[in-house]
Design a protein around this motif. Structure first.
Motif, PDB file in Angstrom:
ATOM      1  N   ARG A  95       0.838  -1.205   0.000  1.00  0.00           N
ATOM      2  CA  ARG A  95       0.000   0.000   0.000  1.00  0.00           C
ATOM      3  C   ARG A  95       0.869   1.249   0.000  1.00  0.00           C
ATOM      4  O   ARG A  95       0.584   2.230  -0.705  1.00  0.00           O
ATOM      5  CB  ARG A  95      -0.886   0.028   1.249  1.00  0.00           C
ATOM      6  CG  ARG A  95      -2.242  -0.625   1.152  1.00  0.00           C
ATOM      7  CD  ARG A  95      -3.231   0.126   0.285  1.00  0.00           C
ATOM      8  NE  ARG A  95      -3.435   1.499   0.675  1.00  0.00           N
ATOM      9  CZ  ARG A  95      -4.329   1.911   1.571  1.00  0.00           C
ATOM     10  NH1 ARG A  95      -5.090   1.035   2.207  1.00  0.00           N
ATOM     11  NH2 ARG A  95      -4.469   3.190   1.836  1.00  0.00           N
ATOM     12  N   ALA A  96       1.945   1.235   0.795  1.00  0.00           N
ATOM     13  CA  ALA A  96       2.813   2.407   0.894  1.00  0.00           C
ATOM     14  C   ALA A  96       3.490   2.723  -0.430  1.00  0.00           C
ATOM     15  O   ALA A  96       3.816   3.876  -0.719  1.00  0.00           O
ATOM     16  CB  ALA A  96       3.858   2.195   1.984  1.00  0.00           C
ATOM     17  N   LEU A  97       3.683   1.694  -1.257  1.00  0.00           N
ATOM     18  CA  LEU A  97       4.321   1.862  -2.567  1.00  0.00           C
ATOM     19  C   LEU A  97       3.307   2.121  -3.672  1.00  0.00           C
ATOM     20  O   LEU A  97       3.676   2.235  -4.837  1.00  0.00           O
ATOM     21  CB  LEU A  97       5.145   0.610  -2.903  1.00  0.00           C
ATOM     22  CG  LEU A  97       6.333   0.319  -1.967  1.00  0.00           C
ATOM     23  CD1 LEU A  97       6.937  -1.045  -2.304  1.00  0.00           C
ATOM     24  CD2 LEU A  97       7.378   1.420  -2.075  1.00  0.00           C
ATOM     25  N   LEU A 103      -8.157  -1.582   0.821  1.00  0.00           N
ATOM     26  CA  LEU A 103      -9.122  -2.590   1.257  1.00  0.00           C
ATOM     27  C   LEU A 103     -10.084  -2.059   2.311  1.00  0.00           C
ATOM     28  O   LEU A 103     -11.049  -2.737   2.661  1.00  0.00           O
ATOM     29  CB  LEU A 103      -8.374  -3.808   1.813  1.00  0.00           C
ATOM     30  CG  LEU A 103      -7.461  -4.534   0.822  1.00  0.00           C
ATOM     31  CD1 LEU A 103      -6.761  -5.699   1.520  1.00  0.00           C
ATOM     32  CD2 LEU A 103      -8.234  -5.024  -0.391  1.00  0.00           C
ATOM     33  N   PHE A 104      -9.832  -0.843   2.815  1.00  0.00           N
ATOM     34  CA  PHE A 104     -10.660  -0.278   3.878  1.00  0.00           C
ATOM     35  C   PHE A 104     -11.574   0.838   3.367  1.00  0.00           C
ATOM     36  O   PHE A 104     -12.172   1.566   4.158  1.00  0.00           O
ATOM     37  CB  PHE A 104      -9.771   0.279   4.992  1.00  0.00           C
ATOM     38  CG  PHE A 104      -8.654  -0.648   5.393  1.00  0.00           C
ATOM     39  CD1 PHE A 104      -8.909  -1.960   5.749  1.00  0.00           C
ATOM     40  CD2 PHE A 104      -7.331  -0.211   5.392  1.00  0.00           C
ATOM     41  CE1 PHE A 104      -7.878  -2.824   6.112  1.00  0.00           C
ATOM     42  CE2 PHE A 104      -6.300  -1.059   5.760  1.00  0.00           C
ATOM     43  CZ  PHE A 104      -6.573  -2.366   6.118  1.00  0.00           C
ATOM     44  N   ALA A 105     -11.707   0.962   2.044  1.00  0.00           N
ATOM     45  CA  ALA A 105     -12.415   2.104   1.464  1.00  0.00           C
ATOM     46  C   ALA A 105     -13.852   2.217   1.939  1.00  0.00           C
ATOM     47  O   ALA A 105     -14.383   3.332   2.070  1.00  0.00           O
ATOM     48  CB  ALA A 105     -12.370   2.019  -0.064  1.00  0.00           C
ATOM     49  N   LEU A 141       1.165   2.641   8.813  1.00  0.00           N
ATOM     50  CA  LEU A 141      -0.278   2.563   8.632  1.00  0.00           C
ATOM     51  C   LEU A 141      -0.734   3.552   7.565  1.00  0.00           C
ATOM     52  O   LEU A 141      -0.224   4.676   7.496  1.00  0.00           O
ATOM     53  CB  LEU A 141      -0.995   2.893   9.935  1.00  0.00           C
ATOM     54  CG  LEU A 141      -0.879   1.893  11.080  1.00  0.00           C
ATOM     55  CD1 LEU A 141      -1.594   2.428  12.305  1.00  0.00           C
ATOM     56  CD2 LEU A 141      -1.458   0.547  10.660  1.00  0.00           C
ATOM     57  N   PRO A 142      -1.718   3.177   6.750  1.00  0.00           N
ATOM     58  CA  PRO A 142      -2.333   4.167   5.867  1.00  0.00           C
ATOM     59  C   PRO A 142      -2.925   5.306   6.690  1.00  0.00           C
ATOM     60  O   PRO A 142      -3.407   5.097   7.810  1.00  0.00           O
ATOM     61  CB  PRO A 142      -3.436   3.352   5.162  1.00  0.00           C
ATOM     62  CG  PRO A 142      -2.995   1.928   5.261  1.00  0.00           C
ATOM     63  CD  PRO A 142      -2.287   1.823   6.578  1.00  0.00           C
ATOM     64  N   SER A 143      -2.896   6.495   6.152  1.00  0.00           N
ATOM     65  CA  SER A 143      -3.286   7.679   6.920  1.00  0.00           C
ATOM     66  C   SER A 143      -4.738   7.644   7.383  1.00  0.00           C
ATOM     67  O   SER A 143      -5.087   8.233   8.410  1.00  0.00           O
ATOM     68  CB  SER A 143      -3.049   8.943   6.078  1.00  0.00           C
ATOM     69  OG  SER A 143      -3.815   8.885   4.878  1.00  0.00           O
TER      70      SER A 143
END
Length: 282
Positions: A95-97, A103-105, A141-143
């Protein structure tokens, strides 16, 4: 992302087993009522979209030729029923790349309002727990993910790493679930003790192997797109050592969707894990 509601409510999903009349796509998996099926036990379920020749990914990504809004709608219906979503550290690195989808949209995106309202009506918190399986704690972690909703399951080395210390400092709960690896039995005990019954595994082929090898896979959802893809650099449904014995699954539900993608449509298959029993599950 989901198609407009006028498309989603078309009566073009046909139950094949058990057979029944055609019905709308929207609500198809909500009606499985996974929280009732789980009871008080840890109920781990997984979901994949796959081509006829067994590809879930080509060159590290879900192919656009099988990813489709109707399957994504059902992915989200499974997500909003969960106490926890189970992901891998590998997914968060990707995800970071920018090499993996969000997946949490459904929990923060504009298109998820309807399903978030459904979740709220069930008395569930806005976000499930995000449970990360990871020995090497070298990801961020995604923001959009609230750190206080994250639970890291790692081994004894990972638990005392610099990465784990940083995550703990921002509110992530860190738990040791094994000495040299994250052990399924210990992980299940931790999840049970904190009241996480419905656990949606979205971590990919290696996480599916971890669940099956540990005897934790309660249900498998499989969207089978009627296309052959080929390709030499691909991922199959499960990756890891040979399962001894093979993990038994029994057919639970099958639906045919002629609407997308292409002319062949797709099947929505649901398989029940564990030993056969006489009980009736939704």
């Amino acid at each position: 992302m989901p198609e407009p509601s006028s498309r989603l409510t078309a009566d073009d999903v046909l139950p094949l087993w058990p057979a029944g009349p055609s019905r709308p796509l929207a609500g198809l998996y909500l009606e499985h009522d996974l929280r009732a099926a789980a009871g008080r036990a840890v109920f781990c379920y997984a979901n994949f979209v796959v081509s006829l020749d067994g590809r879930i990914a080509l060159d590290g990504r879900v192919p656009g030729s099988i990813a489709n809004p109707r399957d994504w709608r059902l992915f989200c219906e499974l997500a909003v029923q969960a106490d926890a979503m189970l992901v891998s550290g590998q997914h968060l690195r990707a995800r970071a790349l920018g090499a993996a989808q969000d997946l949490f949209a459904v929990f923060h995106g504009a298109d998820g309002a309807e399903l978030r309202a459904w979740r709220a009506a069930q008395g569930l918190p806005p976000w499930p727990r995000i449970v990360v399986l990871s020995r090497a704690v070298d990801w961020s972690l995604p923001s959009e993910v609230p750190p206080e909703r994250v639970l890291l399951l790692t081994d004894s080395t990972g638990a005392v790493s610099t990465g784990a210390a940083h995550l703990s400092a921002i509110g992530v709960e860190v738990c040791t679930a094994g000495e040299v690896a994250v052990e399924p039995a210990i992980a299940a005990k931790i999840l049970s003790e904190i009241g996480l019954s419905t656990v949606y595994a979205v971590g990919g082929a290696q996480v599916l192997h971890w669940l099956a090898a540990g005897g934790l896979l309660s249900r498998l959802y499989l969207t089978q797109v009627h296309r052959l893809l080929g390709g030499e650099s691909y991922a199959g449904l499960i990756e890891g050592a040979k399962l001894r014995p093979p993990y038994e699954l029994r057919l639970h539900r099958v639906y045919y969707d002629s609407a997308a993608p292409g002319v062949g449509g797709q099947l929505y298959c649901c398989y029940q894990g564990g030993e056969p029993d006489a009980s009736t599950l939704n």
